[in-house]
Design a protein around this motif. Structure first.
Motif, PDB file in Angstrom:
ATOM      1  N   GLU A 190       0.809  -1.219   0.000  1.00  0.00           N
ATOM      2  CA  GLU A 190       0.000   0.000   0.000  1.00  0.00           C
ATOM      3  C   GLU A 190       0.841   1.266   0.000  1.00  0.00           C
ATOM      4  OE1 GLU A 190      -3.823   0.441   1.132  1.00  0.00           O
ATOM      5  OE2 GLU A 190      -3.880  -1.193   2.579  1.00  0.00           O
ATOM      6  N   ILE A 191       2.018   1.232   0.636  1.00  0.00           N
ATOM      7  CA  ILE A 191       2.866   2.426   0.730  1.00  0.00           C
ATOM      8  C   ILE A 191       4.003   2.268  -0.256  1.00  0.00           C
ATOM      9  CG2 ILE A 191       4.195   3.897   2.272  1.00  0.00           C
ATOM     10  CD1 ILE A 191       2.664   2.559   4.606  1.00  0.00           C
ATOM     11  N   GLU A 192       4.015   3.093  -1.284  1.00  0.00           N
ATOM     12  CA  GLU A 192       4.887   2.865  -2.441  1.00  0.00           C
ATOM     13  C   GLU A 192       6.122   3.741  -2.467  1.00  0.00           C
ATOM     14  OE1 GLU A 192       2.309   3.368  -5.755  1.00  0.00           O
ATOM     15  OE2 GLU A 192       1.113   1.584  -5.321  1.00  0.00           O
ATOM     16  N   LEU A 200      -0.639  11.373   6.517  1.00  0.00           N
ATOM     17  CA  LEU A 200       0.155  10.909   7.649  1.00  0.00           C
ATOM     18  C   LEU A 200      -0.669  10.981   8.930  1.00  0.00           C
ATOM     19  CD1 LEU A 200       3.572  12.720   7.019  1.00  0.00           C
ATOM     20  CD2 LEU A 200       2.882  10.441   6.279  1.00  0.00           C
ATOM     21  N   PRO A 201      -0.533  10.027   9.819  1.00  0.00           N
ATOM     22  CA  PRO A 201      -1.259  10.102  11.083  1.00  0.00           C
ATOM     23  C   PRO A 201      -0.708  11.203  11.979  1.00  0.00           C
ATOM     24  CG  PRO A 201       0.257   8.239  11.109  1.00  0.00           C
ATOM     25  CD  PRO A 201       0.272   8.798   9.703  1.00  0.00           C
ATOM     26  N   TYR A 202      -1.500  11.596  12.958  1.00  0.00           N
ATOM     27  CA  TYR A 202      -1.051  12.519  13.997  1.00  0.00           C
ATOM     28  C   TYR A 202      -0.637  11.708  15.213  1.00  0.00           C
ATOM     29  CZ  TYR A 202      -3.083  16.416  11.385  1.00  0.00           C
ATOM     30  OH  TYR A 202      -3.375  17.347  10.425  1.00  0.00           O
ATOM     31  N   LEU A 203       0.608  11.891  15.637  1.00  0.00           N
ATOM     32  CA  LEU A 203       1.140  11.216  16.816  1.00  0.00           C
ATOM     33  C   LEU A 203       1.976  12.232  17.583  1.00  0.00           C
ATOM     34  CD1 LEU A 203       2.452   7.962  15.064  1.00  0.00           C
ATOM     35  CD2 LEU A 203       0.355   8.170  16.402  1.00  0.00           C
ATOM     36  N   HIS A 238      -4.772   7.266  11.015  1.00  0.00           N
ATOM     37  CA  HIS A 238      -4.005   6.157  10.439  1.00  0.00           C
ATOM     38  C   HIS A 238      -4.601   5.641   9.121  1.00  0.00           C
ATOM     39  CE1 HIS A 238      -2.652   6.273  14.597  1.00  0.00           C
ATOM     40  NE2 HIS A 238      -1.642   5.479  14.285  1.00  0.00           N
ATOM     41  N   PHE A 239      -5.805   6.071   8.796  1.00  0.00           N
ATOM     42  CA  PHE A 239      -6.491   5.720   7.551  1.00  0.00           C
ATOM     43  C   PHE A 239      -6.518   4.208   7.335  1.00  0.00           C
ATOM     44  CE2 PHE A 239      -6.803   6.096   2.690  1.00  0.00           C
ATOM     45  CZ  PHE A 239      -8.174   6.192   2.745  1.00  0.00           C
ATOM     46  N   ARG A 240      -5.941   3.706   6.234  1.00  0.00           N
ATOM     47  CA  ARG A 240      -6.006   2.275   5.908  1.00  0.00           C
ATOM     48  C   ARG A 240      -4.934   1.453   6.616  1.00  0.00           C
ATOM     49  NH1 ARG A 240      -8.337   1.422   0.354  1.00  0.00           N
ATOM     50  NH2 ARG A 240      -6.721  -0.132  -0.030  1.00  0.00           N
ATOM     51  N   ASN A 241      -4.120   2.110   7.436  1.00  0.00           N
ATOM     52  CA  ASN A 241      -2.981   1.428   8.047  1.00  0.00           C
ATOM     53  C   ASN A 241      -3.090   1.304   9.561  1.00  0.00           C
ATOM     54  OD1 ASN A 241      -1.312   1.121   5.565  1.00  0.00           O
ATOM     55  ND2 ASN A 241      -1.375   3.349   5.586  1.00  0.00           N
ATOM     56  N   GLY A 242      -4.292   1.456  10.094  1.00  0.00           N
ATOM     57  CA  GLY A 242      -4.454   1.417  11.546  1.00  0.00           C
ATOM     58  C   GLY A 242      -4.044   0.093  12.161  1.00  0.00           C
ATOM     59  N   ILE A 243      -4.438  -1.013  11.548  1.00  0.00           N
ATOM     60  CA  ILE A 243      -4.088  -2.329  12.088  1.00  0.00           C
ATOM     61  C   ILE A 243      -2.585  -2.550  11.981  1.00  0.00           C
ATOM     62  CG2 ILE A 243      -4.535  -4.806  11.964  1.00  0.00           C
ATOM     63  CD1 ILE A 243      -6.988  -3.045  12.705  1.00  0.00           C
ATOM     64  N   LEU A 244      -2.042  -2.282  10.800  1.00  0.00           N
ATOM     65  CA  LEU A 244      -0.610  -2.440  10.574  1.00  0.00           C
ATOM     66  C   LEU A 244       0.215  -1.621  11.563  1.00  0.00           C
ATOM     67  CD1 LEU A 244       1.962  -3.120   8.900  1.00  0.00           C
ATOM     68  CD2 LEU A 244       1.319  -1.239   7.373  1.00  0.00           C
ATOM     69  N   LEU A 245      -0.175  -0.383  11.805  1.00  0.00           N
ATOM     70  CA  LEU A 245       0.631   0.526  12.623  1.00  0.00           C
ATOM     71  C   LEU A 245       0.343   0.422  14.118  1.00  0.00           C
ATOM     72  CD1 LEU A 245       0.488   3.748  10.400  1.00  0.00           C
ATOM     73  CD2 LEU A 245       2.423   2.185  10.664  1.00  0.00           C
ATOM     74  N   PRO A 295       8.772   8.738   6.118  1.00  0.00           N
ATOM     75  CA  PRO A 295       8.492   8.416   7.523  1.00  0.00           C
ATOM     76  C   PRO A 295       7.401   7.369   7.703  1.00  0.00           C
ATOM     77  CG  PRO A 295       8.668  10.787   7.221  1.00  0.00           C
ATOM     78  CD  PRO A 295       8.671  10.190   5.855  1.00  0.00           C
ATOM     79  N   LEU A 296       6.318   7.454   6.920  1.00  0.00           N
ATOM     80  CA  LEU A 296       5.226   6.495   7.071  1.00  0.00           C
ATOM     81  C   LEU A 296       5.673   5.099   6.660  1.00  0.00           C
ATOM     82  CD1 LEU A 296       2.264   5.953   7.794  1.00  0.00           C
ATOM     83  CD2 LEU A 296       1.663   6.540   5.435  1.00  0.00           C
ATOM     84  N   PHE A 297       6.410   5.003   5.576  1.00  0.00           N
ATOM     85  CA  PHE A 297       6.904   3.710   5.099  1.00  0.00           C
ATOM     86  C   PHE A 297       7.831   3.069   6.131  1.00  0.00           C
ATOM     87  CE2 PHE A 297      10.033   1.271   2.476  1.00  0.00           C
ATOM     88  CZ  PHE A 297       9.162   0.283   2.059  1.00  0.00           C
ATOM     89  N   GLN A 298       8.742   3.854   6.666  1.00  0.00           N
ATOM     90  CA  GLN A 298       9.680   3.323   7.652  1.00  0.00           C
ATOM     91  C   GLN A 298       8.956   2.911   8.940  1.00  0.00           C
ATOM     92  OE1 GLN A 298      12.799   2.523   7.048  1.00  0.00           O
ATOM     93  NE2 GLN A 298      12.556   3.273   4.954  1.00  0.00           N
ATOM     94  N   LEU A 299       7.955   3.704   9.321  1.00  0.00           N
ATOM     95  CA  LEU A 299       7.161   3.353  10.496  1.00  0.00           C
ATOM     96  C   LEU A 299       6.406   2.045  10.262  1.00  0.00           C
ATOM     97  CD1 LEU A 299       6.673   4.926  13.226  1.00  0.00           C
ATOM     98  CD2 LEU A 299       4.443   5.554  12.294  1.00  0.00           C
TER      99      LEU A 299
END
Length: 379
Positions: free
Chosen positions: A55-57, A316-319, A334-341, A61-65
């Protein structure tokens, strides 16, 4: 009833419970405040894909997280089973990112070259190789990126496991309790007012997904979290017709679960909290999915559902901590990546609250005040 805590977490979804688990394990006195029931929104509606590299191409920062969080799942699966007794149904049989035309195939092949920097096992499969691994796939598929280390979990069970493990370490959960406003004093959060009374705490975390913006406005901060509805359906087969998650850039995925169900999703309808499932949405998904795996037309119909996912203006999520009020934190978007993140979100936010975050640069890209042009600060 005890009403004083070290940390009050608003929201009983995947990230709220993950943060609660990590903080409770540190010995912090934690309460989760949920206006409905645990995992009742996006956390129970997700397919549970851990698709960091599908999903992250682009690197960033989001990809590395996402890569860091994905790597945590084998250990967190065992850990949560030990403390909660819940099997989160972690399955690691890989994923195919499908190319349905030669033009898309060229793009996906470029992604393969890029992604192999982080996982040399990723490779391109042509149509013949793909058919050998997944015979039920349409012969019209040109090829796919094979991601052998992408897996999936059962998201509701993951949320429940985080929550139950948090309780094991002393956390309290209050469902059917809505937070109405914050209590501030001398630049510091002191607690929250709820429909069941006041809860005192000098650290408060907003982890309410798409509903975070409403609460943040109570604090004078206008963050760009907005809702995106996703509709899904599932089918069930007596014997597996696919073994690997199928992911298409046409915003369709098929995720085979342990119980024989295949989760198929998801539509994207922006800026709505209306979670009704529409015939149009499901018909679109059926058309897309059956083009990839024609046999699903003959499968037994199981159920439909929808969820409201939290998106942000820059994706990007807010953290991080509120720029004006000490002790008030946000973990949302976190949008579509909540479970993953969820594993890395729980760990980083817990470390931040406990003063144990050794490398704050990990969160710098996700701070609340990162783009002043879309964030308004009030008094």
């Amino acid at each position: 009833m005890e009403n004083s805590f070290d940390v009050a977490i608003i929201g009983g979804g995947i990230n709220g419970t993950s943060i609660a688990y990590q903080l409770s394990k540190m010995g912090r006195k934690v309460i989760i405040i949920e206006k409905d029931q645990l995992a009742c929104q996006a956390s129970s509606a997700a397919a549970g894909m851990l698709a960091a590299q599908a999903e992250i191409e682009q690197d960033g920062p989001l990809f590395q997280l996402a890569l860091k969080s994905q790597a945590m799942f084998p250990a967190i699966t065992s850990e949560l089973y030990e403390y909660s007794g819940i099997d989160i149904e972690y399955v690691n049989k890989g994923m195919f990112k499908i190319a349905e035309t030669e033009a898309i195939a060229n793009e996906v092949k470029m992604q393969v070259a890029f992604q192999r920097k982080w996982d040399p096992a990723i490779k391109w499969l042509d149509a013949k190789e793909l058919q050998e691994m997944e015979p039920s796939l349409s012969p019209n598929v040109v090829g796919a990126m094979y991601l052998p280390n992408d897996g999936h979990v059962q998201p509701t069970k993951l949320t429940e496991a985080f929550a139950k493990a948090a309780v094991y370490f002393g956390a309290e959960i209050r469902e059917n309790t809505e937070v109405l406003s914050f209590i501030f004093e001398n630049g510091q959060v002191k607690g929250v007012k709820t429909t069941q009374g006041i809860i005192h705490s000098e650290q408060v975390v907003i982890a309410t997904g798409a509903w975070a913006a409403k609460l943040m406005r109570e604090s004078g901060l206008d963050i760009s979290v907005y809702p995106v509805k996703g509709e899904c359906f599932s089918i069930k087969t007596d014997k597996p017709i696919i073994n690997t998650t199928i992911f298409s850039d046409k915003r369709c995925y098929l995720v085979p679960k342990r119980n024989g169900e295949i989760y198929i999703g998801a539509t994207m309808v922006e800026h709505t909290f209306d979670n009704k499932v529409t015939p149009e949405g499901i018909a679109t998904l059926i058309e897309r999915a059956s083009q990839l795996v024609p046999e699903i037309k003959e499968a037994a119909w199981e159920r439909v559902w929808s969820g409201i996912r939290p998106q942000t203006a820059d994706g990007l999520p807010y953290l991080g901590e509120h720029p004006h009020w000490k002790g008030l934190f946000v973990a949302s978007g976190h949008f579509r990546n909540g479970i993953l993140l969820s594993p890395i979100t729980g760990k980083l936010v817990a470390d931040l609250l406990a003063g144990r975050l050794l490398d704050e640069s990990l969160l710098s890209a996700f701070q609340l005040e990162r783009h002043k042009e879309t964030i308004g600060l009030g008094g």
